[in-house]
Design a protein around this motif. Structure first.
Motif, mmCIF file in Angstrom:
data_model
loop_
_atom_site.group_PDB
_atom_site.id
_atom_site.type_symbol
_atom_site.label_atom_id
_atom_site.label_comp_id
_atom_site.label_asym_id
_atom_site.label_seq_id
_atom_site.Cartn_x
_atom_site.Cartn_y
_atom_site.Cartn_z
ATOM 1 N N LYS A 13 -6.712 7.702 -3.253
ATOM 2 C CA LYS A 13 -7.595 7.347 -2.151
ATOM 3 C C LYS A 13 -6.777 6.770 -1.000
ATOM 4 C CE LYS A 13 -11.998 5.271 -1.085
ATOM 5 N NZ LYS A 13 -13.188 4.654 -1.651
ATOM 6 N N ILE A 14 -7.045 7.287 0.197
ATOM 7 C CA ILE A 14 -6.357 6.876 1.408
ATOM 8 C C ILE A 14 -7.326 6.056 2.259
ATOM 9 C CG2 ILE A 14 -5.138 7.697 3.463
ATOM 10 C CD1 ILE A 14 -3.824 8.528 0.769
ATOM 11 N N ASP A 15 -6.897 4.890 2.693
ATOM 12 C CA ASP A 15 -7.727 4.074 3.588
ATOM 13 C C ASP A 15 -7.495 4.554 5.018
ATOM 14 O OD1 ASP A 15 -9.100 2.238 5.083
ATOM 15 O OD2 ASP A 15 -8.116 0.484 4.235
ATOM 16 N N THR A 16 -8.502 5.217 5.561
ATOM 17 C CA THR A 16 -8.401 5.739 6.926
ATOM 18 C C THR A 16 -9.217 4.926 7.920
ATOM 19 O OG1 THR A 16 -10.222 7.270 6.504
ATOM 20 C CG2 THR A 16 -7.975 8.114 6.153
ATOM 21 N N GLY A 17 -9.746 3.797 7.464
ATOM 22 C CA GLY A 17 -10.514 2.971 8.384
ATOM 23 C C GLY A 17 -11.712 2.271 7.778
ATOM 24 N N MET A 18 -12.028 2.555 6.537
ATOM 25 C CA MET A 18 -13.137 1.857 5.880
ATOM 26 C C MET A 18 -12.732 0.417 5.569
ATOM 27 S SD MET A 18 -16.192 2.641 4.322
ATOM 28 C CE MET A 18 -17.270 1.968 3.093
ATOM 29 N N ASN A 19 -11.426 0.246 5.295
ATOM 30 C CA ASN A 19 -10.852 -1.068 5.008
ATOM 31 C C ASN A 19 -11.471 -1.732 3.785
ATOM 32 O OD1 ASN A 19 -9.086 -0.875 7.249
ATOM 33 N ND2 ASN A 19 -10.772 -1.484 8.574
ATOM 34 N N ARG A 20 -11.753 -0.918 2.771
ATOM 35 C CA ARG A 20 -12.309 -1.462 1.540
ATOM 36 C C ARG A 20 -11.416 -1.123 0.357
ATOM 37 N NH1 ARG A 20 -18.356 -0.124 0.184
ATOM 38 N NH2 ARG A 20 -17.478 1.727 -0.753
ATOM 39 N N LEU A 21 -11.182 0.125 0.115
ATOM 40 C CA LEU A 21 -10.314 0.572 -0.972
ATOM 41 C C LEU A 21 -9.443 1.701 -0.451
ATOM 42 C CD1 LEU A 21 -12.868 0.752 -3.924
ATOM 43 C CD2 LEU A 21 -11.042 -0.922 -3.659
ATOM 44 N N GLY A 22 -8.312 1.899 -1.085
ATOM 45 C CA GLY A 22 -7.407 2.970 -0.693
ATOM 46 C C GLY A 22 -6.102 2.410 -0.180
ATOM 47 N N THR A 23 -5.067 3.225 -0.300
ATOM 48 C CA THR A 23 -3.756 2.797 0.166
ATOM 49 C C THR A 23 -3.626 2.985 1.673
ATOM 50 O OG1 THR A 23 -1.372 3.031 -0.095
ATOM 51 C CG2 THR A 23 -2.665 5.044 -0.327
ATOM 52 N N CYS A 24 -2.939 2.053 2.285
ATOM 53 C CA CYS A 24 -2.614 2.140 3.716
ATOM 54 C C CYS A 24 -1.179 2.603 3.909
ATOM 55 C CB CYS A 24 -2.816 0.782 4.391
ATOM 56 S SG CYS A 24 -4.520 0.235 4.436
ATOM 57 N N ALA A 25 -0.496 2.915 2.801
ATOM 58 C CA ALA A 25 0.904 3.330 2.869
ATOM 59 C C ALA A 25 1.042 4.614 3.663
ATOM 60 C CB ALA A 25 1.456 3.524 1.458
ATOM 61 N N GLY A 26 2.174 4.754 4.310
ATOM 62 C CA GLY A 26 2.474 5.965 5.055
ATOM 63 C C GLY A 26 2.933 7.083 4.136
ATOM 64 N N ALA A 27 3.072 8.259 4.700
ATOM 65 C CA ALA A 27 3.429 9.440 3.914
ATOM 66 C C ALA A 27 4.761 9.282 3.203
ATOM 67 C CB ALA A 27 3.436 10.675 4.810
ATOM 68 N N ALA A 28 5.751 8.718 3.861
ATOM 69 C CA ALA A 28 7.067 8.576 3.229
ATOM 70 C C ALA A 28 6.991 7.690 1.993
ATOM 71 C CB ALA A 28 8.077 8.016 4.232
ATOM 72 N N ARG A 29 6.276 6.588 2.093
ATOM 73 C CA ARG A 29 6.150 5.665 0.952
ATOM 74 C C ARG A 29 5.337 6.304 -0.169
ATOM 75 N NH1 ARG A 29 7.712 3.047 -2.770
ATOM 76 N NH2 ARG A 29 6.656 1.179 -3.467
ATOM 77 N N ILE A 30 4.274 7.004 0.174
ATOM 78 C CA ILE A 30 3.473 7.686 -0.850
ATOM 79 C C ILE A 30 4.320 8.733 -1.560
ATOM 80 C CG2 ILE A 30 1.527 9.253 -1.249
ATOM 81 C CD1 ILE A 30 0.092 7.762 1.081
ATOM 82 N N ALA A 31 5.033 9.557 -0.797
ATOM 83 C CA ALA A 31 5.862 10.612 -1.392
ATOM 84 C C ALA A 31 6.942 10.017 -2.290
ATOM 85 C CB ALA A 31 6.487 11.463 -0.296
ATOM 86 N N GLN A 32 7.568 8.937 -1.848
ATOM 87 C CA GLN A 32 8.603 8.282 -2.647
ATOM 88 C C GLN A 32 8.019 7.767 -3.964
ATOM 89 O OE1 GLN A 32 10.195 4.763 -0.819
ATOM 90 N NE2 GLN A 32 11.648 4.380 -2.468
ATOM 91 N N THR A 33 6.854 7.145 -3.884
ATOM 92 C CA THR A 33 6.216 6.596 -5.084
ATOM 93 C C THR A 33 5.825 7.703 -6.048
ATOM 94 O OG1 THR A 33 5.402 4.703 -3.835
ATOM 95 C CG2 THR A 33 4.284 5.196 -5.912
ATOM 96 N N VAL A 34 5.198 8.736 -5.542
ATOM 97 C CA VAL A 34 4.767 9.846 -6.395
ATOM 98 C C VAL A 34 5.976 10.490 -7.075
ATOM 99 C CG1 VAL A 34 3.726 12.154 -6.365
ATOM 100 C CG2 VAL A 34 2.621 10.261 -5.147
#
Length: 167
Positions: A105-126
């Protein structure tokens, strides 16, 4: 499906007893019409669908408690990871020969649940994990029912930008 796009996959949301319409009954109709996925709010709701013989893939949108993680494979449920830390927890209990599929889940503005990480950090983690596989992304619109708000368009643009960068 036709309203979304030709050939688009649709997830039928049957959480909260299909909003009072009967989760099992609605799920049976959706599966018979070729809907490949159903979405529920909890692991218990997913288990109830499986116990009723529902064959479609089932996405668990709410968080998964520690004690619920063991039954995800048993009942063929796909959890949503709400953070990069969730991915780590799923990886810790996964099987390298059969990684657990999750949606992030990506937080795109709901500001409730989801990661706010950028693509580089997500790709590195995955890339770090071998026992969990991110097969999908999702977000939650904060004001989709308010057609006068520009927030949904901004959220769609943010999601598409991140998805494109990740691809």
């Amino acid at each position: 499906r036709d309203a979304v796009a030709p050939g688009a996959a649709v997830i039928g949301v049957v959480k909260a007893n299909a909003y009072g319409h009967g989760a099992v009954e609605v799920a049976r109709v959706l599966c018979s019409e070729g809907i490949p996925w159903l979405a529920v709010g909890s692991v218990d709701e997913g288990i109830a669908l499986r116990q009723a013989g529902i064959p479609c893939r089932v996405l668990v949108m709410a968080g998964v408690m520690d004690w619920e993680r063991q039954v995800l494979r048993e009942f063929r449920l796909t959890p949503v990871a709400h953070s990069l830390e969730d991915l780590q927890r799923f990886d810790e209990e996964g099987l390298e020969e059969d990684p657990l599929s999750v949606h992030l889940k990506i937080d795109t503005g709901m500001n409730r649940l989801g990661t706010c990480a950028g693509a580089a950090r997500i790709a590195q983690t995955v890339a770090e994990y071998r026992k969990v596989r991110v097969e999908g992304l999702l977000s939650h619109f904060a004001s989709a029912a308010d057609f006068t708000s520009e927030q949904t368009a901004h959220q769609v643009a943010a999601f598409e930008a991140l998805r494109t960068e990740l691809a």
